[in-house]
Motif scaffolding. Structure first.
Motif, PDB file in Angstrom:
ATOM      1  N   VAL A  39     170.286 100.422 -36.515  1.00 49.70           N
ATOM      2  CA  VAL A  39     169.204  99.832 -35.539  1.00 49.70           C
ATOM      3  C   VAL A  39     167.547 100.614 -35.766  1.00 49.70           C
ATOM      4  O   VAL A  39     167.419 101.929 -35.728  1.00 49.70           O
ATOM      5  CB  VAL A  39     169.429 100.427 -33.975  1.00 49.70           C
ATOM      6  CG1 VAL A  39     168.376  99.672 -33.187  1.00 49.70           C
ATOM      7  CG2 VAL A  39     170.765  99.793 -33.804  1.00 49.70           C
ATOM      8  N   ILE A  43     160.963 103.603 -41.951  1.00 48.08           N
ATOM      9  CA  ILE A  43     161.517 104.443 -43.353  1.00 48.08           C
ATOM     10  C   ILE A  43     162.695 104.932 -43.241  1.00 48.08           C
ATOM     11  O   ILE A  43     163.654 104.953 -44.361  1.00 48.08           O
ATOM     12  CB  ILE A  43     160.144 105.449 -43.829  1.00 48.08           C
ATOM     13  CG1 ILE A  43     160.355 105.812 -45.230  1.00 48.08           C
ATOM     14  CG2 ILE A  43     160.093 106.825 -42.847  1.00 48.08           C
ATOM     15  CD1 ILE A  43     159.427 106.434 -45.779  1.00 48.08           C
ATOM     16  N   ARG A  74     151.872 103.526 -38.943  1.00 43.45           N
ATOM     17  CA  ARG A  74     150.711 104.092 -38.427  1.00 43.45           C
ATOM     18  C   ARG A  74     150.750 105.311 -39.089  1.00 43.45           C
ATOM     19  O   ARG A  74     149.955 106.250 -38.594  1.00 43.45           O
ATOM     20  CB  ARG A  74     150.906 104.204 -37.091  1.00 43.45           C
ATOM     21  CG  ARG A  74     150.891 102.854 -36.267  1.00 43.45           C
ATOM     22  CD  ARG A  74     151.001 102.872 -34.757  1.00 43.45           C
ATOM     23  NE  ARG A  74     150.575 101.538 -34.366  1.00 43.45           N
ATOM     24  CZ  ARG A  74     149.295 100.898 -34.077  1.00 43.45           C
ATOM     25  NH1 ARG A  74     148.455 101.922 -34.192  1.00 43.45           N
ATOM     26  NH2 ARG A  74     149.323  99.780 -33.722  1.00 43.45           N
ATOM     27  N   ALA A 235     168.015 104.505 -35.967  1.00 45.57           N
ATOM     28  CA  ALA A 235     166.777 104.999 -36.733  1.00 45.57           C
ATOM     29  C   ALA A 235     165.684 104.402 -35.754  1.00 45.57           C
ATOM     30  O   ALA A 235     164.769 103.964 -36.413  1.00 45.57           O
ATOM     31  CB  ALA A 235     166.980 104.581 -37.935  1.00 45.57           C
ATOM     32  N   THR A 370     158.883 112.120 -45.412  1.00 47.93           N
ATOM     33  CA  THR A 370     160.087 112.903 -46.205  1.00 47.93           C
ATOM     34  C   THR A 370     161.251 113.211 -45.270  1.00 47.93           C
ATOM     35  O   THR A 370     162.439 112.819 -45.488  1.00 47.93           O
ATOM     36  CB  THR A 370     159.431 114.340 -46.532  1.00 47.93           C
ATOM     37  OG1 THR A 370     158.755 114.811 -45.636  1.00 47.93           O
ATOM     38  CG2 THR A 370     158.766 114.080 -47.917  1.00 47.93           C
TER      39      THR A 370
HETATM   40  C1  LIG Z   1     149.153 108.964 -37.485  1.00 43.21           C
HETATM   41  C2  LIG Z   1     150.218 109.338 -37.659  1.00 43.21           C
HETATM   42  C3  LIG Z   1     150.223 110.128 -39.027  1.00 43.21           C
HETATM   43  C4  LIG Z   1     151.311 110.692 -39.732  1.00 43.21           C
HETATM   44  N1  LIG Z   1     151.067 111.165 -40.836  1.00 43.21           N
HETATM   45  C5  LIG Z   1     152.279 111.467 -41.579  1.00 43.21           C
HETATM   46  C6  LIG Z   1     152.174 112.053 -42.911  1.00 43.21           C
HETATM   47  O1  LIG Z   1     151.143 112.119 -43.554  1.00 43.21           O
HETATM   48  N2  LIG Z   1     153.473 112.289 -43.572  1.00 43.21           N
HETATM   49  C7  LIG Z   1     154.372 112.150 -43.075  1.00 43.21           C
HETATM   50  O2  LIG Z   1     155.647 112.541 -43.806  1.00 43.21           O
HETATM   51  N3  LIG Z   1     154.886 111.531 -41.818  1.00 43.21           N
HETATM   52  C8  LIG Z   1     153.628 111.156 -41.016  1.00 43.21           C
HETATM   53  N4  LIG Z   1     153.777 110.816 -39.986  1.00 43.21           N
HETATM   54  C9  LIG Z   1     155.283 110.426 -39.148  1.00 43.21           C
HETATM   55  C10 LIG Z   1     155.783 109.366 -39.803  1.00 43.21           C
HETATM   56  O3  LIG Z   1     155.033 108.229 -40.070  1.00 43.21           O
HETATM   57  C11 LIG Z   1     156.835 108.836 -38.958  1.00 43.21           C
HETATM   58  O4  LIG Z   1     157.719 110.059 -38.452  1.00 43.21           O
HETATM   59  C12 LIG Z   1     157.846 107.867 -39.456  1.00 43.21           C
HETATM   60  O5  LIG Z   1     157.125 106.789 -40.114  1.00 43.21           O
HETATM   61  C13 LIG Z   1     159.045 107.422 -38.605  1.00 43.21           C
HETATM   62  O6  LIG Z   1     159.682 106.465 -39.203  1.00 43.21           O
HETATM   63  P1  LIG Z   1     161.021 105.982 -38.374  1.00 43.21           P
HETATM   64  O7  LIG Z   1     161.942 105.140 -39.356  1.00 43.21           O
HETATM   65  O8  LIG Z   1     161.825 107.139 -38.047  1.00 43.21           O
HETATM   66  O9  LIG Z   1     160.718 105.391 -37.052  1.00 43.21           O
HETATM   67  P2  LIG Z   1     159.653 103.961 -36.934  1.00 43.21           P
HETATM   68  O10 LIG Z   1     158.819 103.343 -38.071  1.00 43.21           O
HETATM   69  O11 LIG Z   1     159.011 104.172 -35.587  1.00 43.21           O
HETATM   70  O12 LIG Z   1     160.703 103.012 -36.812  1.00 43.21           O
HETATM   71  C14 LIG Z   1     161.666 102.650 -35.772  1.00 43.21           C
HETATM   72  C15 LIG Z   1     161.837 101.180 -35.568  1.00 43.21           C
HETATM   73  O13 LIG Z   1     162.819 100.992 -34.455  1.00 43.21           O
HETATM   74  C16 LIG Z   1     162.611  99.748 -33.937  1.00 43.21           C
HETATM   75  N5  LIG Z   1     163.299  99.927 -32.453  1.00 43.21           N
HETATM   76  C17 LIG Z   1     163.176 100.534 -31.551  1.00 43.21           C
HETATM   77  N6  LIG Z   1     163.912 100.509 -30.566  1.00 43.21           N
HETATM   78  C18 LIG Z   1     164.572  99.313 -30.957  1.00 43.21           C
HETATM   79  C19 LIG Z   1     165.569  98.780 -30.191  1.00 43.21           C
HETATM   80  N7  LIG Z   1     166.103  99.032 -28.929  1.00 43.21           N
HETATM   81  N8  LIG Z   1     166.131  97.758 -30.980  1.00 43.21           N
HETATM   82  C20 LIG Z   1     165.653  97.486 -32.100  1.00 43.21           C
HETATM   83  N9  LIG Z   1     165.004  97.891 -32.853  1.00 43.21           N
HETATM   84  C21 LIG Z   1     164.295  99.226 -32.155  1.00 43.21           C
HETATM   85  C22 LIG Z   1     161.184  99.840 -33.747  1.00 43.21           C
HETATM   86  O14 LIG Z   1     160.516  98.560 -33.550  1.00 43.21           O
HETATM   87  C23 LIG Z   1     160.841 100.373 -35.080  1.00 43.21           C
HETATM   88  O15 LIG Z   1     160.501  99.344 -36.025  1.00 43.21           O
HETATM   89  C24 LIG Z   1     152.742 110.246 -39.330  1.00 43.21           C
HETATM   90  C25 LIG Z   1     152.606 109.600 -38.106  1.00 43.21           C
HETATM   91  C26 LIG Z   1     151.651 109.217 -36.980  1.00 43.21           C
HETATM   92  C27 LIG Z   1     151.803 108.401 -36.142  1.00 43.21           C
END
Ligand SMILES: Cc1cc2nc3c(=O)[nH]c(=O)nc-3n(C[C@H](O)[C@H](O)[C@H](O)COP(=O)(O)OP(=O)(O)OC[C@H]3O[C@@H](n4cnc5c(N)ncnc54)[C@H](O)[C@@H]3O)c2cc1C
Ligand code: FES
Length: 509
Positions: A39, A43, A74, A235, A370
């Motif tokens: 889910v 990344i 973002r 995730a 990362t």
């Molecule tokens: C402004 C900013 C700058 C950053 N800069 C850096 C950086 O320079 N270097 C770095 O390493 N990190 C950085 N980060 C952190 C990094 O971008 C995030 O930690 C990372 O992108 C999170 O990835 P994720 O896959 O965990 O979450 P997300 O990308 O948020 O993915 C989670 C997904 O789950 C889905 N979802 C949620 N609930 C449900 C549900 N109930 N059912 C189905 N789908 C659902 C959402 O739609 C989403 O697509 C930054 C973050 C921000 C906001």
């Protein structure tokens, strides 16, 4: 108005979103079965799907928005092993060996990204470059010495320099971290999603996971059918399957970014960070017409506890202009959310207090590119039954004794937010809410989140967050309702954008 489904996770547009639309995937059409159901297609979810598929696993990825439409689009996409919470701090919390493993795992994540880019010829502006950490006037210069020693002990390639290689401002003494990285995150993930699909992964958008259940009949119940699997990976950035355990170990922060056009070559290709809390983080990204965008982030605040984002953008722009007079127009302003774990490292592994075939990846801090890649590597090992040297370090059930003070502080802060249950509304009546604004109105024992759109129409939802009942607050930059307790966020139609809430805000009165 009833919730229409997740349309976006905010109103602002990042430099990545502006240049690279992600392909729209179909929704789940019927019940399905896989080895692993994931889910979240950010990344963390996509990397895990890709690596599991390479191990021969059948994988289904479900996301209720577009692919990579969460915090991933973002980001600012620095790829660092020079972690932003400092190695001397990590040593205190996790011991020298823990700090070494943290450095090793983040360096390995950058290597893995580089390998995926090469293996699939992904054109995503990936490059290796040096990162510089400096202490601005007013902050304790000793931090640099402490960090130098601790980062070396952790195995990083770090040297002292008199200043970062910038002609327009003197950073003063800095640490130079070699072999860091950067990329265009959406170009990269478009390539990863393609490679995953070619390896058999099914990716579905517009499919909201309502309920996840581990054990022998493990399944994800969604808005469009049930996916049964031998293992489930949640995730979703902030886990939507966990009510309390994880959410006492991390806190949600909003972070702000501006992007200004600069002539190519007028700012060197480096990563740059300063030390205050919150800190500034800087990089360049090339754009199509031959210029670069100077991307500057910072000005974080706890989610739902301030609504002064426009002022924060202005401060970031002023900070940038003062140090980089060569900037031309500011073309980008965006914000996003980071989950800050109390002991500075992500929570990746088996979900606490759950069946042992349910996994989570969260607590990314500002290092989610990362950490998300580490999640892919570590969860793949756990699911295929291979040992992984980082399992204990990132175990979501770990006891963070060294972070007891942080734990108490964050949870006291959450407790204080419940005072809003008994305070008056921000305005007396919905008629006081101006077009384009939102405010909380008290009605009897309840509170209502009232938004008036620019055409004058009112949109009302209950103001009580569907996670644990705190009162949501208006976020005027993103035009969303944000919860000050654990960072859930909702669209003006009530639809949930960020967990831990999994359910829309209830109807208005
Ligand atoms: C402004 C900013 C700058 C950053 N800069 C850096 C950086 O320079 N270097 C770095 O390493 N990190 C950085 N980060 C952190 C990094 O971008 C995030 O930690 C990372 O992108 C999170 O990835 P994720 O896959 O965990 O979450 P997300 O990308 O948020 O993915 C989670 C997904 O789950 C889905 N979802 C949620 N609930 C449900 C549900 N109930 N059912 C189905 N789908 C659902 C959402 O739609 C989403 O697509 C930054 C973050 C921000 C906001
Ligand atoms: S996010 Fe926990 S109460 Fe709102």
């Amino acid at each position: 108005m009833e919730p229409t489904g997740k349309t976006d996770n905010g109103r602002t547009i990042s430099v990545w979103m502006a240049s690279t639309p992600m392909p729209e995937e179909q929704g789940l059409a019927s019940d399905a079965r896989a080895d692993v159901a994931i889910v979240g297609a950010g990344i963390a979810g996509l990397t895990t799907a890709y690596l599991l598929a390479k191990e021969g696993k059948q994988v289904i990825v479900l996301d209720d928005g577009p692919t990579a439409g969460g915090e991933t689009c973002r980001t600012t996409a620095h790829l660092v092993s020079a972690l932003d919470d400092r190695f001397y701090h990590l040593e205190r919390l996790h011991g020298r060996e823990g700090a070494r493993l943290a450095a090793e795992s983040h360096a390995a994540a950058i290597d893995r990204i580089e390998r995926i880019v090469k293996d699939h010829a992904i054109d995503c502006d990936f490059r290796r470059l040096d990162g510089y950490l400096f202490v601005p006037p007013g902050d304790d210069p000793k931090q640099l010495d402490d960090e130098f020693e601790a980062a070396r002990r952790a195995g990083l390639d770090v040297t002292r320099v008199d200043r970062a290689p910038l002609s327009t401002f003197d950073t003063g003494p800095a640490l130079k971290f070699a072999c860091q990285g950067q990329f265009h995150v959406l170009k990269y993930l478009r390539g990863v999603a393609d490679a995953a699909r070619r390896a058999g992964v099914q990716i579905y958008n517009r499919t909201h996971a309502d309920r996840m259940e581990g054990g022998t009949d493990a399944r994800v119940e969604t808005s469009r059918g049930v996916v049964r699997a031998n293992a489930i990976v949640v995730a979703t950035n902030s886990p939507v399957n966990d009510l309390v355990a994880i959410h006492t170990k991390q806190a949600a922060y909003r972070t702000f970014v501006v992007g200004a056009r600069v002539r190519r070559g007028s700012v060197p290709q480096i990563l740059l960070w300063d030390t205050p809390d919150p800190y500034h983080y800087i990089r360049l990204q090339q754009v199509a017409d031959g210029d670069d965008v100077l991307i500057v982030g910072g000005e974080d605040h706890k989610t739902g506890q301030k609504d002064d984002g426009e002022e924060r953008f202005r401060r970031l722009e002023a900070w940038t202009r003062e140090r980089f007079p060569q900037v031309q127009a500011f073309e980008y302003r965006w914000s996003g959310q980071v989950m800050e774990p109390i002991d500075s490292l992500a929570l990746i592994g088996r979900n606490p207090l759950d069946r042992d075939n349910v996994y989570v990846a969260t607590g990314d801090s500002g290092n989610g590119m990362t950490h998300g890649t580490i999640a892919g590597m570590l969860l793949t090992d756990l699911i295929v039954g291979r040992e992984n040297p980082w399992e204990r370090l990132y175990d979501p059930s770990r006891k963070s004794l060294g972070a007891a003070k942080e734990f108490a502080k964050e949870n006291l802060n959450v407790a204080k937010q419940y005072v809003d249950l008994v305070t008056p509304g921000e305005v007396n009546d919905a008629s006081d809410v101006a077009p384009g604004h939102g405010a909380i109105v008290r009605r009897g024992a309840g509170k209502v989140a009232v938004y008036r759109d620019v055409s004058g129409q009112l949109h009302e939802r209950s103001a009580f967050c569907t996670h644990l009942g705190c009162v949501v607050q208006w976020n005027s930059v993103e035009q969303t309702w944000d919860c000050p307790c654990h960072g859930s966020r909702f669209q003006v139609d009530g639809h949930v954008i960020n967990g831990p809430a999994i359910r829309a805000l209830d109807g208005g009165s």
